[in-house]
Design a protein around this motif. Sequence first.
Motif, PDB file in Angstrom:
ATOM      1  N   PRO A 282       0.758  -1.306  -0.065  1.00 10.35           N
ATOM      2  CA  PRO A 282      -0.001   0.075   0.048  1.00 10.35           C
ATOM      3  C   PRO A 282       0.773   1.374   0.024  1.00 10.35           C
ATOM      4  CG  PRO A 282      -0.959  -1.400   1.469  1.00 10.35           C
ATOM      5  CD  PRO A 282       0.208  -2.315   1.018  1.00 10.35           C
ATOM      6  N   LEU A 358      -7.494  -0.335   3.013  1.00 14.72           N
ATOM      7  CA  LEU A 358      -6.822   0.699   2.067  1.00 14.72           C
ATOM      8  C   LEU A 358      -7.169  -0.102   0.571  1.00 14.72           C
ATOM      9  CD1 LEU A 358      -3.329   1.430   3.486  1.00 14.72           C
ATOM     10  CD2 LEU A 358      -5.232   3.175   2.939  1.00 14.72           C
ATOM     11  N   MET A 359      -7.074  -1.332   0.534  1.00 13.67           N
ATOM     12  CA  MET A 359      -7.374  -2.036  -0.817  1.00 13.67           C
ATOM     13  C   MET A 359      -9.065  -2.030  -1.046  1.00 13.67           C
ATOM     14  SD  MET A 359      -4.647  -2.002  -2.067  1.00 13.67           S
ATOM     15  CE  MET A 359      -4.933  -3.115  -3.625  1.00 13.67           C
TER      16      MET A 359
END
Length: 463
Positions: A282, A358-359
């Motif tokens: 990330p 986040l993904m």
Amino acid sequence: MKFDLLIKNGIIVSEKSLYKGSIYVKDGKIEVITSAELSDEAIEIVNAEGKYIFPGFIDTHVHSRDPGATYKEDFYHSTQAAAAGGVTTIFEMPNTNPPINNVANLQRQIKNLESKAFVNFGIWAICLGKLNLEELTSLHQSGVIGFKFFWGYAVHSQTFQLMYNYHPEMKDVIPPFSDGEVFEMFQEVAKTGQVFAIHAENSDLIQYLTQKVSVDPNRKTYLDLLEGRPNLAEELTIQAGISMAKKTGARLHVLHVSTAEGIQHIRQAQKEGYPITAETCPHYLFLSAEDYEEIGPKMKVYPPVKFKKDQEELWNALRDGTISLVCSDHAPHTEEEKEGDLWSIPAGMCGVESLVPLMINAVNEEKISIFDLRRLLSEGPAKLFGLESKGEIKIGADADITIVDMDKKSIIKSQNLHSKSKVTAFDGFNIKGMPVQTIVGGKIVMKNGEIIGKPSGSFVTPN
Ligand SMILES: [Zn+2]
């Protein structure tokens, strides 16, 4: 038959489609997947109406520093952080103290980690050139997940700890391994058929350039750091690694790719049909050098985060399949350690808990699809490392499951992380889409961000 767990009416994410169904679990395995209602009830029932059901997410790159620098992090904390972040299996890196360089240390490590594991875990073995060339076959037979080589790093001559910022005048140090010795490692790991993962940064180039830049006391900006550790450093080692993999047949895996140049070489080798794979993290996807002014030294990692143009190429590589997985490179340091001079502070930050949020957020921002998310965090790592009973929601698979609410909003906050040290460059990031339940081997270990239950993760080995 009475089932242990029923996950009712969720939206199951398969390779290319979504379908509504209920999952029945018995003895840690998925027994039934159906849209019909079975008369046999389950001991525990989870209503997943409107939620997305993923095969449990896997983080292949975690440094829990246990045993070793446990004042920064330990396995008891890192696996709670993993569970809180929707991760059901982590692969623990081998640069512990002692390192995982032989079977005795591996077996001690399995015992050490088992008692603290809130999620499942695999263990990497370390390659130390001639120092443990003869141990590689037995490490392979004892179930390591793959072999890691910190290319370009020196090691301490007694403890075999990695020496950062190596300089030839350092004491008690074995300098970075020669190309001949590296080639021999490729040959030996190739014989095992397991993944050979490399940290790819050319040490000669870094040493020379860093010396040149850092000699000037006024040169302390992020761009100065990048001048000492440029894109070229990654490119050179990736090229050398690809060449050695082509000659030896090793299954080269390039860890934490950070440059557009690196991606281009990997893509080319894949086109030629070589079994070369790559991962990114990330911090390379959501940060760039251009963000340094706002975020500061918290974002120092090795290899360093590069530029916007690199970031764009990494996203392209995620979508076109050049990169087969995203992982965290979770590597905590204390707040005190992360403050101060950019040249001397350690590289690394927390990541295992923020990886999945986040993904998922990236899916909501349409950077990747929901199927890409499943491929990059579940199926991709499971396939690459030979975990046949993971990475897919199917009958007979391990009941490792992450339930996701695609609409739930959250803010990443350092102080809320479950790790021992809580430094993250993502502090304050807004997220849409959160893991809301983590199920490991049929047991719920996280519910709405809270850890429940006891450590019950198990050691995983490739099939
Ligand atoms: Zn790492």
